[in-house]
Design an enzyme around this catalytic site. Structure first.
Site, PDB file in Angstrom:
ATOM      1  N   ASP A   1      44.629  47.462  13.500  1.00 56.06           N
ATOM      2  CA  ASP A   1      43.637  47.523  14.452  1.00 56.06           C
ATOM      3  C   ASP A   1      43.869  47.278  15.940  1.00 56.06           C
ATOM      4  O   ASP A   1      45.164  47.097  15.897  1.00 56.06           O
ATOM      5  CB  ASP A   1      42.623  46.541  13.779  1.00 56.06           C
ATOM      6  CG  ASP A   1      41.197  46.644  14.219  1.00 56.06           C
ATOM      7  OD1 ASP A   1      40.827  47.414  15.303  1.00 56.06           O
ATOM      8  OD2 ASP A   1      40.108  46.142  13.667  1.00 56.06           O
TER       9      ASP A   1
ATOM     10  N   GLU B   1      42.397  52.128  16.633  1.00 57.61           N
ATOM     11  CA  GLU B   1      42.402  51.943  18.209  1.00 57.61           C
ATOM     12  C   GLU B   1      41.062  52.526  18.723  1.00 57.61           C
ATOM     13  O   GLU B   1      41.065  52.560  20.130  1.00 57.61           O
ATOM     14  CB  GLU B   1      43.653  51.714  19.102  1.00 57.61           C
ATOM     15  CG  GLU B   1      44.048  53.131  19.340  1.00 57.61           C
ATOM     16  CD  GLU B   1      43.519  54.183  19.988  1.00 57.61           C
ATOM     17  OE1 GLU B   1      42.845  54.919  19.497  1.00 57.61           O
ATOM     18  OE2 GLU B   1      43.535  54.083  21.261  1.00 57.61           O
ATOM     19  N   TRP B   2      40.135  52.711  17.894  1.00 54.52           N
ATOM     20  CA  TRP B   2      39.007  53.337  18.341  1.00 54.52           C
ATOM     21  C   TRP B   2      38.922  54.645  19.295  1.00 54.52           C
ATOM     22  O   TRP B   2      38.115  54.804  19.967  1.00 54.52           O
ATOM     23  CB  TRP B   2      38.062  52.196  18.930  1.00 54.52           C
ATOM     24  CG  TRP B   2      38.277  51.006  18.407  1.00 54.52           C
ATOM     25  CD1 TRP B   2      38.137  50.843  16.797  1.00 54.52           C
ATOM     26  CD2 TRP B   2      38.870  49.743  18.974  1.00 54.52           C
ATOM     27  NE1 TRP B   2      38.420  49.433  16.390  1.00 54.52           N
ATOM     28  CE2 TRP B   2      38.761  48.792  17.856  1.00 54.52           C
ATOM     29  CE3 TRP B   2      38.910  49.461  20.188  1.00 54.52           C
ATOM     30  CZ2 TRP B   2      39.365  47.513  18.034  1.00 54.52           C
ATOM     31  CZ3 TRP B   2      39.425  47.983  20.303  1.00 54.52           C
ATOM     32  CH2 TRP B   2      39.645  47.190  19.141  1.00 54.52           C
ATOM     33  N   GLY B   3      40.164  55.408  19.348  1.00 55.96           N
ATOM     34  CA  GLY B   3      39.983  56.599  20.145  1.00 55.96           C
ATOM     35  C   GLY B   3      40.374  56.313  21.775  1.00 55.96           C
ATOM     36  O   GLY B   3      40.344  56.938  22.371  1.00 55.96           O
TER      37      GLY B   3
ATOM     38  N   ASN C   1      42.758  55.086  23.404  1.00 57.44           N
ATOM     39  CA  ASN C   1      44.234  55.709  24.033  1.00 57.44           C
ATOM     40  C   ASN C   1      44.558  57.001  23.529  1.00 57.44           C
ATOM     41  O   ASN C   1      45.746  57.408  23.587  1.00 57.44           O
ATOM     42  CB  ASN C   1      45.337  54.718  23.646  1.00 57.44           C
ATOM     43  CG  ASN C   1      45.026  53.373  24.025  1.00 57.44           C
ATOM     44  OD1 ASN C   1      45.410  52.936  25.407  1.00 57.44           O
ATOM     45  ND2 ASN C   1      44.561  52.609  23.387  1.00 57.44           N
TER      46      ASN C   1
ATOM     47  N   ASP D   1      33.360  51.573  15.915  1.00 57.36           N
ATOM     48  CA  ASP D   1      32.702  51.585  14.488  1.00 57.36           C
ATOM     49  C   ASP D   1      31.419  52.120  14.109  1.00 57.36           C
ATOM     50  O   ASP D   1      30.261  52.320  15.008  1.00 57.36           O
ATOM     51  CB  ASP D   1      32.656  50.020  14.112  1.00 57.36           C
ATOM     52  CG  ASP D   1      33.752  49.151  14.149  1.00 57.36           C
ATOM     53  OD1 ASP D   1      34.745  49.796  14.647  1.00 57.36           O
ATOM     54  OD2 ASP D   1      33.964  48.050  13.675  1.00 57.36           O
TER      55      ASP D   1
HETATM   56  C1  GLA Z   1      37.113  46.606  14.221  1.00 53.25           C
HETATM   57  C2  GLA Z   1      37.542  47.809  13.277  1.00 53.25           C
HETATM   58  C3  GLA Z   1      36.738  47.881  11.930  1.00 53.25           C
HETATM   59  C4  GLA Z   1      36.946  46.496  11.100  1.00 53.25           C
HETATM   60  C5  GLA Z   1      36.927  45.285  11.823  1.00 53.25           C
HETATM   61  C6  GLA Z   1      37.437  44.343  11.389  1.00 53.25           C
HETATM   62  O1  GLA Z   1      35.901  46.362  14.545  1.00 53.25           O
HETATM   63  O2  GLA Z   1      37.191  48.977  14.067  1.00 53.25           O
HETATM   64  O3  GLA Z   1      36.932  49.086  11.355  1.00 53.25           O
HETATM   65  O4  GLA Z   1      38.251  46.710  10.886  1.00 53.25           O
HETATM   66  O5  GLA Z   1      37.538  45.311  13.224  1.00 53.25           O
HETATM   67  O6  GLA Z   1      37.256  42.889  12.094  1.00 53.25           O
END
Ligand code: GLA
Length: 400
Positions: A149, A182-184, A186, A204
């Site tokens: 993460d 890293e949620w896109g 970068n 998320d």
């Molecule tokens: C972030 C991630 C989630 C999950 C949580 C855990 O938000 O994107 O998928 O892993 O952390 O804390």
């Protein structure tokens, strides 16, 4: 002769030193289960064991869901005196190796979570500065999958941080699927193919169909909003390196049609299929969606090409996914009224530069299989007509 031999050894050592991730581990999108979407920090060894049992007895394992991944909060709040990670002794009284061994004894693979920052998103010890030590710990207990993460990473460079962890895993020597999270932020699709096997493309997911919730501060995305966010990313994915639109919310509160639409779109996008529901309470309807052979075969097709939006009218979208043999079509109804489909194949030549697909239905005929009704539906000589319910799909597989 001797010189040539030495050269070959030196060259392979050099290549080995620069090679990053383990190749050949995710030639089709990874499938499994992850604890976060339902359980968040409330995990323990009993849950893992029950989930492993359920993966087998529900038919999920046979359908392909083989990775059981524990997300955040499996650790104690502090490392030990030597800097080693410590599994939470209350949640995991027998340690993590015993848990991994149990999962492996069921013919499944086991995964864990950590974070590139100083702490995980839920506040447990992060890996920053401990990459090689943590990778050795994971190898010692026998994990097969690591989700990594991006919380608490102020001032560090994503490509460098993920590359370091990827090298640490490689050095530890046990083949592990490396999942970047890293949620896109970068643009990992531009640099992560040599580093990891999948990378998150957005923030998320939440179990909502098509409207974004507006919490103050942090907003999770609805399933269809995530679909929209995948625009222009398909060229970056392929065997061994996948765009990850986040874990599944099937069985977590949407209607059956919405679950079916969400799942179908993940299959059309060649997305990793990581279930996130409570398998101990799974309804037969949820089980039927997650294990539908036709839909899963579209996701797992060996060509590894993501689908694309072919047409859109009145919130009825037509999606096309080229397959190794044939093509999948998904009619997605995002509107709140039932909509008719009247699709005359001959008016729709399908071409795709990325996969080099080129189908002209005036000169070639395909058989049509209706995936969710599980029945043959004639062939492409005749127009396809059916009604798509609101927030639902009709999904077809065309083959010769
Ligand atoms: C972030 C991630 C989630 C999950 C949580 C855990 O938000 O994107 O998928 O892993 O952390 O804390």
């Amino acid at each position: 002769m001797k010189k040539v031999f030495l050269f070959i050894i030196a060259a392979s050592l050099t290549v080995g030193a620069f090679a990053q991730k383990f190749d050949g581990l995710a030639l089709t999108p990874p499938m499994g289960w992850n604890s976060w979407n339902t359980f968040a920090v409330h995990i323990d060894e009993k849950l893992v064991m029950a989930t492993a049992d359920q993966l087998v007895s529900s038919g999920m394992k046979d359908a392909g869901y083989i990775y059981l991944v524990l997300d955040d909060a499996w650790m104690a709040k502090e490392r030990d005196a030597n800097g080693n990670l410590v599994p939470d002794p209350i949640k995991f009284p027998h340690g993590m190796k015993a848990v991994a061994d149990y999962v492996h004894s069921k013919g499944l693979k086991f995964g864990l979570y950590n974070c590139a920052g100083t702490k995980t998103c839920a506040g447990y010890p992060g890996t920053r500065g401990y990459e090689y030590q943590d990778a050795r710990f994971y190898a010692s207990i026998g994990i097969d999958y690591l989700k990594f993460d991006w919380c608490n990473t102020e001032g560090i460079n994503a490509k460098e941080a993920y590359t370091t962890m990827s090298k640490a895993i490689k050095t530890a020597g046990r083949p592990v699927i490396f999942s970047l999270c890293e949620w896109g932020s970068n643009k990992p699709w531009e640099w992560a193919a040599p580093v990891g096997h999948l990378w998150r493309t957005t923030t998320d997911i939440t179990a909502r169909f098509d409207n974004v919730t507006h919490n103050k501060g942090w907003n999770p995305f609805s399933t269809m909003h995530i679909v929209d966010e995948q625009k222009d990313l398909r060229k970056y994915a392929g065997p061994g390196h996948w765009n990850d639109p986040d874990m599944l919310e099937v069985g977590n509160g949407m209607t059956q049609g919405e679950d079916r639409a969400h799942f179908s779109m993940w299959c059309m996008l060649a997305a990793p299929l990581i279930a996130g529901n409570d398998l101990r309470k799974m309804t037969p309807q949820t089980q039927a969606i997650l294990t539908n052979k036709g839909a899963v075969s579209v996701d797992q097709d060996s060509l590894g090409i993501e689908g694309y939006k072919y047409a859109e009218k009145d919130s009825l979208e037509t999606w096309v996914k080229p397959l190794k043999k044939g093509v999948a079509i998904c009619f997605l109804n995002r509107s709140s009224k039932a909509q008719p489909i009247d699709f005359n194949w001959k008016d729709h030549p399908l071409t795709d530069d990325l996969s080099k697909m080129s189908i002209d239905f005036t000169t070639s005929t395909y058989k049509v299989f209706d995936i969710w009704n599980n029945k043959e539906a004639g062939n492409t000589k005749k127009a396809f007509t059916q009604t798509v319910q609101p927030h639902d799909v009709v999904m077809l597989k065309l083959y010769q």
